[in-house]
Enzyme design. Structure first.
Site, PDB file in Angstrom:
ATOM      1  CD  GLU A  83      -1.512  -0.376   3.526  1.00 62.70           C
ATOM      2  OE1 GLU A  83      -2.471   0.619   3.731  1.00 62.70           O
ATOM      3  OE2 GLU A  83      -1.691  -1.441   4.129  1.00 62.70           O
ATOM      4  CB  CYS A 120      -2.836  -4.589   6.132  1.00 66.28           C
ATOM      5  SG  CYS A 120      -2.411  -2.830   6.760  1.00 66.28           S
ATOM      6  CG  HIS A 244      -3.126  -6.592  10.335  1.00 62.22           C
ATOM      7  ND1 HIS A 244      -1.875  -6.356   9.697  1.00 62.22           N
ATOM      8  CD2 HIS A 244      -3.747  -5.487  10.564  1.00 62.22           C
ATOM      9  CE1 HIS A 244      -1.590  -4.902   9.516  1.00 62.22           C
ATOM     10  NE2 HIS A 244      -2.726  -4.544  10.162  1.00 62.22           N
TER      11      HIS A 244
END
Ligand code: CAA
Length: 445
Positions: A83, A120, A244
């Site tokens: 990203e 993500c 995550h």
């Protein structure tokens, strides 16, 4: 059916380090424990002036290919998840392939290359793409390289500044893998959310507190969706649950909610009933607020139980060890959580072959995905080969003035030149701009 999954991984950290309690906290006038205890972070990794998403990704992939004795012809696909891309057309994977072609004989002209974007979670989505490509029989016996690479920088003064990070994870996806087999079953929690975004801008617009709530809501949906295809999850089913990790404190919150969910209607809930009662059920309450209050009280007590604390210490805490030292690597973050867990298993002599991991990925905007993985019998050699600890040790520890300069160097709106802090060795470096505004790279012996 032949197993498909991750055969090997390599990790590449940015070469600089920002000490959060020692350097960042005093400048912000904050208690160092806000970082170490609250967010759960000791340090962030940063890119030196010659590093970016391409160099870190190419360095991780180079190590991976060398260690596994691979040639470009062995690779049929290179996907980069990021990203932090700097080009709306030319994918980062083309730059990475260009770098690798400088050091390997042969080329990647017959490899399919792409770039994946969904905050993500794109790293995990790229794993899916590689998995599906192999399962579809389109790989002609070749493997895929998936690279998750990011410079997770926030605007100076943003609350997210404490959770920055920079690094790359390269993964080799193959049939009959050495490390983990990916499950066909997946669960999704996905909704149009405005919590964290970069509308054609380098640094994110973030509603930090909301982003935490969105993470939890989408992850819960994903878990329920996963259970609808794979059956109910029990806390004893999984050795580790890598999630995550934007910062470890986020995973602490998610783990608490997940534990409450997975013990409901199990013998664990029954055994805890004498100590803290049973979980509140909505049908027993007249209004939603009263139910929520009862849940909050139950959670406060659940958190203190030995059962929860043991599960957290064994299943969750070991997934956070690399993250604590590097901060948020966005697309790479869940993949360093898996690596942390397996490193812990190796260091504590846990026999992991055939054991399962519950993997929770997340991307803002927002989507969570849950799948499971079965650890394969080559896992010990693969994890033993990682040199992440020596990379972390070798980072240059920035002063506050260094940090301010480095942040400016990587700010696309600023034109600042800074001497590099570290001397590159056996790695790709950024080498200036070409005539069409492209970035150039070179390998330094
Ligand atoms: N000792 C111990 N703990 C302390 C403390 C001290 N002296 N001072 C504060 N804390 C605790 C706080 O209680 C809090 O913990 P709880 O939430 O468990 O109560 C924690 O430290 C953080 O403190 P604050 O909430 O006051 O911190 P903040 O307001 O400065 O910002 C943040 C926190 C909103 C997460 C901010 O860092 C941020 O915006 N980060 C970027 C967004 C992000 O990472 N969101 C996560 C979900 S989105 C996602 O996962 C995608 C992604 O990768 C970006």
């Amino acid at each position: 059916m032949t197993a498909v999954g991750i055969d090997a991984i390599e990790i590449w950290t940015g070469n600089l380090k920002l000490d959060l309690p020692g350097t960042f906290a005093p400048e912000k006038g904050e208690d160092p424990e806000k970082y170490t205890k609250g967010l759960g972070l000791n340090a962030s990794s940063f890119p030196d002036s010659y590093e970016d998403i391409v160099t870190m990704g190419a360095n991780a992939a180079h190590r991976l290919m060398e260690r596994k004795g691979l040639e470009p012809d062995d690779i049929g696909r290179i996907d980069v998840a990021t990203e932090s891309a700097f080009d709306n057309s030319k994918p980062v994977s083309t730059y990475v392939a260009g770098c690798l072609e400088q050091v390997f004989d042969g080329d990647f002209h017959h490899a399919n290359k792409g770039e994946r974007k969904f905050a993500c979670i794109a790293g995990t989505q790229s794993l899916d793409d590689a998995y599906n490509w192999i399962r579809a029989g389109r790989n002609r016996g070749r493997s895929a390289i998936v690279i998750a690479t990011d410079t997770a920088l926030y605007a100076r003064g943003d609350a997210g500044e404490a959770t920055q990070g920079a690094g790359a994870v390269a993964m080799l996806i193959s049939e009959d893998p050495n490390l983990v087999e990916l499950s066909a079953e997946q669960g999704y929690g996905s909704a149009d959310e405005t919590d964290f975004l970069k509308p054609n801008q380098q640094f994110p617009s973030v509603d930090g507190k909301r982003s935490v709530q969105v993470y939890l809501a989408r992850m819960r949906e994903a878990l329920e969706d996963y259970e609808s295809v794979a059956g109910d999850v029990h806390p004893d089913d999984f050795e580790y649950a890598p999630f995550h990790t934007p910062f470890p404190g986020m995973v602490r919150k998610a783990a608490m909610l997940a534990y409450r969910h997975v013990i409901r209607d199990t013998s664990v809930e029954d055994e805890l009933a004498d100590e803290i009662g049973r979980q509140p059920r909505p049908e027993a309450f007249d209004d939603d607020e009263a139910f929520r209050e009862a849940v909050r009280e139950y959670m406060d007590e659940l958190k203190e139980t030995e059962a929860y604390q043991e599960w957290y210490a064994e299943t969750i805490d070991p997934t956070l060890s690399i993250s604590r030292e590097v901060g948020n690597w966005y697309t790479g973050s869940v993949h360093i959580a898996r690596a942390s867990a397996l490193k812990h298993a190796l260091e504590s002599d846990r026999d992991m072959t055939g054991e399962r991991l519950l993997v929770g990925s997340y991307g803002s905007g927002a989507q969570a995905e849950i799948h499971s993985e079965v650890v394969q019998d080559g896992w010990e050699d693969e994890i033993e080969a990682l040199n992440v600890e020596s990379q972390l040790e070798a980072r240059y520890d920035m002063s506050w003035a260094d940090y301010e300069e480095v942040h400016d160097v990587h700010n696309h709106d600023m034109d600042v030149d800074v001497e590099e802090f570290t001397a590159p060795e056996s790695e790709f470096v950024f080498d200036g701009w070409g005539r069409m505004g492209e970035r150039k790279y070179r390998y330094v012996e």
